[in-house]
Write a protein that holds these residues in place. Structure first.
Motif, PDB file in Angstrom:
ATOM      1  N   ARG A  98       2.726   3.533  16.961  1.00 17.61           N
ATOM      2  CA  ARG A  98       3.191   2.152  17.151  1.00 17.61           C
ATOM      3  C   ARG A  98       4.086   2.065  18.384  1.00 17.61           C
ATOM      4  NH1 ARG A  98       2.990   1.661  11.177  1.00 17.61           N
ATOM      5  NH2 ARG A  98       4.996   2.712  11.002  1.00 17.61           N
ATOM      6  N   TYR A 149       3.102   2.026   6.338  1.00 11.81           N
ATOM      7  CA  TYR A 149       2.351   3.161   6.901  1.00 11.81           C
ATOM      8  C   TYR A 149       3.237   3.935   7.870  1.00 11.81           C
ATOM      9  CZ  TYR A 149      -1.878   1.649   4.634  1.00 11.81           C
ATOM     10  OH  TYR A 149      -2.813   1.333   3.684  1.00 11.81           O
ATOM     11  N   GLY A 201     -10.034 -12.170   8.023  1.00  8.01           N
ATOM     12  CA  GLY A 201     -11.480 -11.971   8.007  1.00  8.01           C
ATOM     13  C   GLY A 201     -11.828 -10.505   7.887  1.00  8.01           C
ATOM     14  N   ASN A 202     -13.123 -10.284   7.701  1.00  3.34           N
ATOM     15  CA  ASN A 202     -13.654  -8.930   7.650  1.00  3.34           C
ATOM     16  C   ASN A 202     -13.869  -8.465   9.096  1.00  3.34           C
ATOM     17  OD1 ASN A 202     -15.390  -6.704   7.616  1.00  3.34           O
ATOM     18  ND2 ASN A 202     -16.348  -7.371   5.710  1.00  3.34           N
ATOM     19  N   PHE A 209      -7.123  -4.606  11.551  1.00  5.40           N
ATOM     20  CA  PHE A 209      -6.552  -3.958  10.356  1.00  5.40           C
ATOM     21  C   PHE A 209      -5.021  -3.954  10.482  1.00  5.40           C
ATOM     22  CE2 PHE A 209     -10.683  -2.046  11.315  1.00  5.40           C
ATOM     23  CZ  PHE A 209     -11.385  -2.346  10.158  1.00  5.40           C
ATOM     24  N   HIS A 257       0.844  -1.207   0.000  1.00  8.75           N
ATOM     25  CA  HIS A 257       0.000   0.000   0.000  1.00  8.75           C
ATOM     26  C   HIS A 257       0.875   1.251   0.000  1.00  8.75           C
ATOM     27  CE1 HIS A 257      -3.571  -2.187   2.170  1.00  8.75           C
ATOM     28  NE2 HIS A 257      -3.161  -2.814   1.083  1.00  8.75           N
ATOM     29  N   PRO A 264      -8.807   1.254   6.917  1.00 11.77           N
ATOM     30  CA  PRO A 264      -8.458   2.072   5.755  1.00 11.77           C
ATOM     31  C   PRO A 264      -9.418   3.256   5.668  1.00 11.77           C
ATOM     32  CG  PRO A 264      -9.599   0.085   5.067  1.00 11.77           C
ATOM     33  CD  PRO A 264      -9.380  -0.047   6.538  1.00 11.77           C
ATOM     34  N   ASP A 278      -7.472   0.465  13.206  1.00 14.18           N
ATOM     35  CA  ASP A 278      -6.822   1.359  12.238  1.00 14.18           C
ATOM     36  C   ASP A 278      -7.334   1.038  10.835  1.00 14.18           C
ATOM     37  OD1 ASP A 278      -5.147   3.254  11.142  1.00 14.18           O
ATOM     38  OD2 ASP A 278      -3.395   1.942  11.119  1.00 14.18           O
ATOM     39  N   LEU A 311      -0.983 -10.141   3.609  1.00  9.55           N
ATOM     40  CA  LEU A 311      -0.463  -9.216   4.622  1.00  9.55           C
ATOM     41  C   LEU A 311      -0.252  -9.926   5.951  1.00  9.55           C
ATOM     42  CD1 LEU A 311      -2.453  -6.024   3.668  1.00  9.55           C
ATOM     43  CD2 LEU A 311       0.010  -6.380   3.530  1.00  9.55           C
TER      44      LEU A 311
HETATM   45  N1  SAH Z   1      -2.161  -0.356  11.291  1.00  7.15           N
HETATM   46  C1  SAH Z   1      -1.386  -0.656  10.113  1.00  7.15           C
HETATM   47  C2  SAH Z   1      -1.982  -0.033   8.849  1.00  7.15           C
HETATM   48  C3  SAH Z   1      -3.409  -0.454   8.537  1.00  7.15           C
HETATM   49  S1  SAH Z   1      -3.857  -0.261   6.858  1.00  7.15           S
HETATM   50  C4  SAH Z   1       0.067  -0.264  10.339  1.00  7.15           C
HETATM   51  O1  SAH Z   1       0.396   0.370  11.365  1.00  7.15           O
HETATM   52  O2  SAH Z   1       0.914  -0.593   9.508  1.00  7.15           O
HETATM   53  C5  SAH Z   1      -5.437  -0.976   6.754  1.00  7.15           C
HETATM   54  C6  SAH Z   1      -5.461  -2.499   6.695  1.00  7.15           C
HETATM   55  O3  SAH Z   1      -6.830  -2.907   6.777  1.00  7.15           O
HETATM   56  C7  SAH Z   1      -4.926  -3.150   5.434  1.00  7.15           C
HETATM   57  O4  SAH Z   1      -3.933  -4.072   5.800  1.00  7.15           O
HETATM   58  C8  SAH Z   1      -6.135  -3.872   4.799  1.00  7.15           C
HETATM   59  O5  SAH Z   1      -5.788  -5.125   4.228  1.00  7.15           O
HETATM   60  C9  SAH Z   1      -7.040  -4.072   5.987  1.00  7.15           C
HETATM   61  N2  SAH Z   1      -8.500  -4.129   5.726  1.00  7.15           N
HETATM   62  C10 SAH Z   1      -9.220  -3.388   4.876  1.00  7.15           C
HETATM   63  N3  SAH Z   1     -10.550  -3.640   5.009  1.00  7.15           N
HETATM   64  C11 SAH Z   1     -10.654  -4.591   5.992  1.00  7.15           C
HETATM   65  C12 SAH Z   1     -11.758  -5.264   6.612  1.00  7.15           C
HETATM   66  N4  SAH Z   1     -13.018  -4.993   6.258  1.00  7.15           N
HETATM   67  N5  SAH Z   1     -11.494  -6.154   7.579  1.00  7.15           N
HETATM   68  C13 SAH Z   1     -10.224  -6.419   7.960  1.00  7.15           C
HETATM   69  N6  SAH Z   1      -9.149  -5.814   7.417  1.00  7.15           N
HETATM   70  C14 SAH Z   1      -9.356  -4.914   6.442  1.00  7.15           C
END
Ligand code: SAH
Length: 397
Positions: free
Chosen positions: A213, A206, A279-280, A229, A201, A303, A301, A256
Motif C-alpha cells: 500500500r 489486510y 460490481g463484479n 477488489f 474479513h 480474494p 488484489d 465495504l
Molecule cells: N486490497 C485490499 C484487500 C482486498 S480483499 C486491501 O489492501 O485492503 C478482496 C476484496 O475483493 C474484498 O473486499 C471482496 O469484497 C472483493 N471481491 C471479491 N470478489 C469480487 C469480485 N468478483 N468482484 C469485485 N470484488 C470482489
C-alpha cells in the motif's frame, strides 16, 4: 503423555522442522489424547523427536509446539514464544505509539505458534485460534499477551471454513479484558481506517498488504488509479495521499465501499476525486474495456481464487482473465500491481500467467518489483506453506 508413533521413513519433514504431521505418516497413537492435548512424537525406531498438539478431527493429526523432545508445553513455554514474536517485531512493552498502530504480532506456524494469529489494532488485540492446540491454550496466550503489551482486551475471531476442517468450534467474542468497540480507528502510513474487528474479513484488515500500500504512492501523482477488489480502500487511499488525479474503487460489496468512503473522509482526502463502483470485477473490467476506458495505475488484489489443488487450473484461468483485462485497460506507460493470495498458486506459475496475459493483450510489460508481505508476516524457512501472498509490479509500454 500420549504418544504418536510415525511410520518408518516418515520422520524426514519433522527433522527439517516442518510443523505438521499428516495422518498418512502416523503408524499408531498410544494413549487416548483429547483434542489439543500435548503428545510426544516418536519415530519408528523409538526416538522422541518433538512435542505437539493432538488434533483428532484434522487431516493434520498433530502440529508441533517444540522440536526439543523434553520441552514442557506450559505457560512458560508460551511466554517465551510470545516474547520472541514481539522481539522479532522490535516491541518492548507497552505497545509503542507510532504512525503505524496496526501490526501482526504472531504469525502462526512461522512464529512457532501453530494456529495462533494475533493482530494488534491500536490498543486492542484480535486473535484467531484455528487448531485444537491453539484452542486449548488460548486463554493462557491471551493472559500473557495482555500482560506483555498492556492492550485493553483480546477479541477472538475464530470463524470461517477453517473451523470445520480443523474441528474447532466457531468462537467470536471477547476472550480476555475489555470488549472492543464496533470500529477501531487505526493509523497506517499516516492514513486513518475504521477497522471492523467483529465482522471484517480475517481479523478485520489486510495487514499483509501494508508495504505494498505504501509502494503504490511512488509514481501515483497525477495518475488515474483503479483499485480493483478495494476492500476498505487501502491502495486507493495511498494513491490519493500521493496526489492521484482520480481513484476508482471497485468492489462487489457496497458495505465495504461505504467503509472505503468513510476511511477517505477520516484521512482527510479529497472526496471529489474518488469514484465508487459496486460490481463484479470480471464483468466491470470487461465493460470498461468495451468503452475504451483507460487508467494509468491498476491494482488487482482478488480474494483467494484457488482453494484446492484441483481448483488451481480454474484459478489460473481466472487470474489470466483479470490480468489480461487490466493490461487492456492500462494507458501507455502504465503500471500494474497484481497479486495472488492463493497459497496453492506457486509464484513462478503466477508470473507465467501474468506474462501470458500481457502477450495475449498485445502489451510489452516488464516486472519492476517482486512483491510480498511485510516483515511482521514472516515465513519460517521450514514452512513454505506460510508463503501465500505474492505480487508483481509491472510496467507496460
Ligand atoms: N486490497 C485490499 C484487500 C482486498 S480483499 C486491501 O489492501 O485492503 C478482496 C476484496 O475483493 C474484498 O473486499 C471482496 O469484497 C472483493 N471481491 C471479491 N470478489 C469480487 C469480485 N468478483 N468482484 C469485485 N470484488 C470482489
Amino acid at each position: 503423555m500420549p504418544t504418536l508413533i510415525l511410520n518408518p521413513g516418515r520422520d524426514k519433514s519433522l527433522r527439517r522442522h516442518h510443523p505438521w504431521i499428516f495422518s498418512g505418516a502416523v503408524a499408531r497413537i498410544e494413549g487416548t489424547p483429547t483434542p489439543g492435548e500435548t503428545i510426544a512424537i516418536v519415530d519408528a525406531k523409538g526416538n522422541t523427536l518433538a512435542r505437539g498438539a493432538f488434533s483428532g478431527h484434522s487431516q493434520i493429526v498433530s502440529r508441533i509446539w517444540s522440536f526439543h523432545p523434553d520441552e514442557a508445553i506450559d505457560a512458560t513455554f508460551f511466554h517465551h514464544r510470545l516474547q520472541r514474536s514481539l522481539e522479532r517485531r522490535h516491541i518492548r512493552s507497552p505497545l509503542p505509539d507510532s504512525d503505524n498502530t496496526a501490526l501482526r504480532l504472531v504469525n502462526a506456524e512461522s512464529d512457532g505458534l501453530a494456529g495462533v494469529t494475533i493482530d494488534r489494532y491500536g490498543p486492542w488485540l484480535v486473535g484467531q485460534f484455528t487448531s485444537a492446540g491453539a484452542q486449548r491454550w488460548k486463554k493462557t496466550i491471551a493472559e500473557i499477551l495482555l500482560e506483555m503489551t498492556g492492550a485493553h482486551g483480546l477479541l477472538e475471531r475464530t470463524d470461517g471454513e477453517v473451523c470445520a476442517q480443523e474441528g474447532v468450534p466457531e468462537s467470536v467474542g471477547p476472550l480476555l479484558g475489555a470488549t472492543p468497540p464496533e470500529r477501531i480507528p487505526i493509523c497506517e502510513h499516516g492514513l486513518t481506517y475504521a477497522v471492523d474487528p467483529w465482522h471484517g474479513h480475517k481479523t478485520g484488515f489486510y495487514l499483509d498488504q501494508k508495504d505494498n500500500r505504501l509502494l503504490i504512492r511512488e509514481g501515483s501523482h497525477g495518475m488515474r488509479v483503479l483499485n480493483t477488489f478495494a476492500f476498505s480502500g487501502g491502495f486507493g487511499l495511498n494513491a490519493m495521499a500521493a496526489g492521484a488525479a482520480q481513484v476508482v474503487h471497485l468492489d462487489s460489496s457496497s458495505t465495504l465501499l461505504a467503509q472505503a468512503e468513510e476511511n477517505a473522509r477520516l484521512s482527510n482526502l479529497p472526496a471529489d476525486r474518488f469514484e465508487y463502483c459496486k460490481g463484479n470485477a470480471f464483468h466491470k473490467l470487461r465493460e470498461w474495456r468495451d468503452q475504451h476506458r483507460t487508467f494509468d495505475v491498476i491494482v488487482l488484489d482478488p480474494p483467494k481464487l484457488a482453494d484446492s489443488q484441483a481448483g488451481l487450473q480454474r484459478a489460473a484461468r481466472a487470474y489470466k482473465d483479470l490480468n489480461w483485462l487490466a493490461f487492456r485497460l492500462l494507458a501507455r506507460g502504465g503500471r500494474l500491481l497484481t497479486f495472488s493470495c492463493s497459497g496453492r498458486m506457486p509464484a513462478d506459475l503466477f508470473a507465467k500467467v501474468v506474462a501470458d496475459a500481457a502477450v495475449d493483450a498485445g502489451r510489452e510489460a516488464l516486472i519492476q518489483r517482486y512483491l510480498g508481505p511485510p516483515a511482521d508476516h514472516p515465513v519460517a524457512l521450514a514452512f513454505p506453506e506460510g508463503r501465500y501472498l505474492k505480487g508483481l509490479l509491472c510496467a507496460v509500454d
